[in-house]
Design an enzyme around this catalytic site. Structure first.
Site, PDB file in Angstrom:
ATOM      1  N   LEU A  65       0.658   5.492  -0.203  1.00 14.01           N
ATOM      2  CA  LEU A  65      -0.212   6.793  -0.233  1.00 14.01           C
ATOM      3  C   LEU A  65       0.065   7.315  -1.511  1.00 14.01           C
ATOM      4  CD1 LEU A  65      -0.075   7.928   3.501  1.00 14.01           C
ATOM      5  CD2 LEU A  65      -2.140   7.292   2.165  1.00 14.01           C
ATOM      6  N   GLY A 107       7.366  -2.600  -2.759  1.00 15.07           N
ATOM      7  CA  GLY A 107       6.805  -1.427  -2.834  1.00 15.07           C
ATOM      8  C   GLY A 107       7.251  -0.449  -4.103  1.00 15.07           C
ATOM      9  N   CYS A 110       3.051   3.355   9.247  1.00 18.34           N
ATOM     10  CA  CYS A 110       3.190   4.670   8.568  1.00 18.34           C
ATOM     11  C   CYS A 110       3.962   5.705   9.605  1.00 18.34           C
ATOM     12  CB  CYS A 110       1.940   5.281   8.006  1.00 18.34           C
ATOM     13  SG  CYS A 110       2.110   6.594   7.311  1.00 18.34           S
ATOM     14  N   PRO A 147       0.781  -1.227  -0.050  1.00 23.42           N
ATOM     15  CA  PRO A 147       0.039  -0.003   0.063  1.00 23.42           C
ATOM     16  C   PRO A 147       0.760   1.159  -0.174  1.00 23.42           C
ATOM     17  CG  PRO A 147       0.017  -1.152   2.060  1.00 23.42           C
ATOM     18  CD  PRO A 147       0.641  -1.862   1.421  1.00 23.42           C
ATOM     19  N   GLY A 197      10.381  -4.045   2.512  1.00 22.72           N
ATOM     20  CA  GLY A 197      11.391  -3.039   2.728  1.00 22.72           C
ATOM     21  C   GLY A 197      12.579  -3.375   1.511  1.00 22.72           C
ATOM     22  N   GLY A 198      12.963  -2.488   0.791  1.00 17.73           N
ATOM     23  CA  GLY A 198      14.224  -2.391  -0.110  1.00 17.73           C
ATOM     24  C   GLY A 198      14.224  -3.622  -0.914  1.00 17.73           C
ATOM     25  N   LYS A 220       0.159  -4.757   9.109  1.00 15.17           N
ATOM     26  CA  LYS A 220       1.411  -4.333   8.671  1.00 15.17           C
ATOM     27  C   LYS A 220       2.222  -3.277   9.775  1.00 15.17           C
ATOM     28  CE  LYS A 220       3.664  -2.628   4.312  1.00 15.17           C
ATOM     29  NZ  LYS A 220       4.688  -1.712   4.893  1.00 15.17           N
ATOM     30  N   GLN A 252      -6.349  -1.375   3.303  1.00  8.63           N
ATOM     31  CA  GLN A 252      -5.380  -1.263   4.460  1.00  8.63           C
ATOM     32  C   GLN A 252      -6.110   0.103   5.250  1.00  8.63           C
ATOM     33  OE1 GLN A 252      -1.484   1.238   4.738  1.00  8.63           O
ATOM     34  NE2 GLN A 252      -0.830  -0.917   5.415  1.00  8.63           N
TER      35      GLN A 252
END
Length: 350
Positions: free
Chosen positions: A21, A241, A102, A19, A214-215, A141, A72
């Protein structure tokens, strides 16, 4: 709005698009689905207040083609989350995911997101409240910790609590979040990645489905992150992501990895062609062209004409009355000829 596609619903998928934004809206998700049948798609984070008191269709509508799709939610009031989760499940979502990761100031002011890492008991109450009213999976998450928290203690405390509450799966962004001193963008890059911490969590709770985030810039990196780096079980999935946004064609390899199926389309060119009928339908409903084509700007990195493609879409698609011809012209600038990848171009849309 439920469909047969919801038979794909499960606590986790091998691969998911995170997800994000301002990015993973319904147009982005429809385009991503064109490139993979199996990747799980997530909405942008939506607050409970937006759904309870706002225009529901604006935040909840999606195409049946997007399944499997997770909503989410951002919030920390168990009662409001339960009401909202029930609305989302009735709307047809395959999963409800609670945001505990977040780091933005706005989210902190609302007492949700990553700051909830400090309140595991409350997170447990929120999960239990949602589980009591929906039949679809409820997931969380999170980060591995925030600020000066010990990541061993913080992540274990959260995990124990949500397991007791009945959580179906955990998605772990393998970085701390620094709630003071770093911007949300900096929180995506500066805190060091700690994949080993996520693997230790899986070793401690082997029955809990855990996805790592992540990454992860390539599918090869994602596969390596899923595989156990210690003497213990592998993780259950990977969530990609920015890589999925900056280079959407990464999604073309997911179906082969998960089921051995070929991708629905061969490349970015075919993906755009498959997207055209959707764009035309949305244009007829008053959606602006740029609202859809902005999700295509990461296509064709390293191909001759890709810069012209991005420039044309960026300048022409925003104009009032812009139509499908703008996209066709932009595509005509691109050839299959490979050029050196320009990473600085990708940075502009990160």
């Amino acid at each position: 709005m439920k469909s047969a596609e919801q038979s794909l619903s499960a606590p986790v998928s091998r691969y998911a698009v995170a997800p994000m934004l301002d990015w993973t809206d319904r147009h982005c998700r429809f385009f991503h689905r064109i490139m993979s049948r199996r990747v799980r798609l997530y909405t942008e984070m939506v607050t409970t207040g937006a759904i309870l008191f706002g225009e529901k269709a604006r935040f909840l509508d999606f195409s049946a083609a997007e399944h499997p799709i997770a909503m989410q939610l951002g919030g920390s009031d168990p009662t409001d989350l339960a009401k909202t989760a029930r609305i989302c499940a009735d709307w047809g979502y395959d999963e409800i995911n609670l945001n505990v990761g977040c780091p933005s100031d706005r989210v902190q002011n609302g007492r949700f997101g990553a700051c909830l890492m400090r309140e595991p008991a409350l997170v447990g109450e929120c999960v239990a409240a949602m589980k009591a009213v929906v039949d679809v999976p409820v997931t969380v998450k999170c980060r591995i910790g925030v600020d000066d928290q010990d990541t061993e203690e913080a992540l274990d405390a959260l995990t124990r609590t949500v397991i007791a509450a009945g959580v179906d799966a955990l998605v772990v962004h393998a970085r701390k979040a620094w709630l003071s001193g770093l911007s949300p963008k900096e929180n995506r890059d500066i805190p060091p990645l700690d994949y080993a911490r996520v693997h230790r969590l899986k070793q401690t709770y082997p029955a809990l489905p855990i996805t790592i985030n992540g990454g992860l810039a390539t599918l090869e990196a994602a596969e390596a992150a899923i595989a156990s780096s210690i003497d213990g079980p592998a993780l259950d999935g990977a969530m990609i992501g920015r890589a999925a946004y900056q280079n959407p064609e990464i999604l073309l390899g997911i179906d082969a990895l998960t089921t051995g199926e070929t991708a629905p389309v061969a490349d970015g060119f075919e993906a755009v062609e498959a997207f055209l009928p959707y764009i035309e339908m949305q244009l007829q409903q008053g959606v602006r062209l740029h609202q859809m084509t902005r999700h295509l700007l990461g296509l064709f990195p390293g191909k001759r004409g890709s810069r012209l493609f991005r420039r044309h879409l960026s300048t022409e698609a925003i104009k009032h009355g812009a139509g499908i011809d703008v996209l066709r012209t932009a595509i005509s600038f691109v050839s299959d000829e490979e050029l050196p990848v320009e990473p600085q171009v990708l940075d502009k849309i990160s």
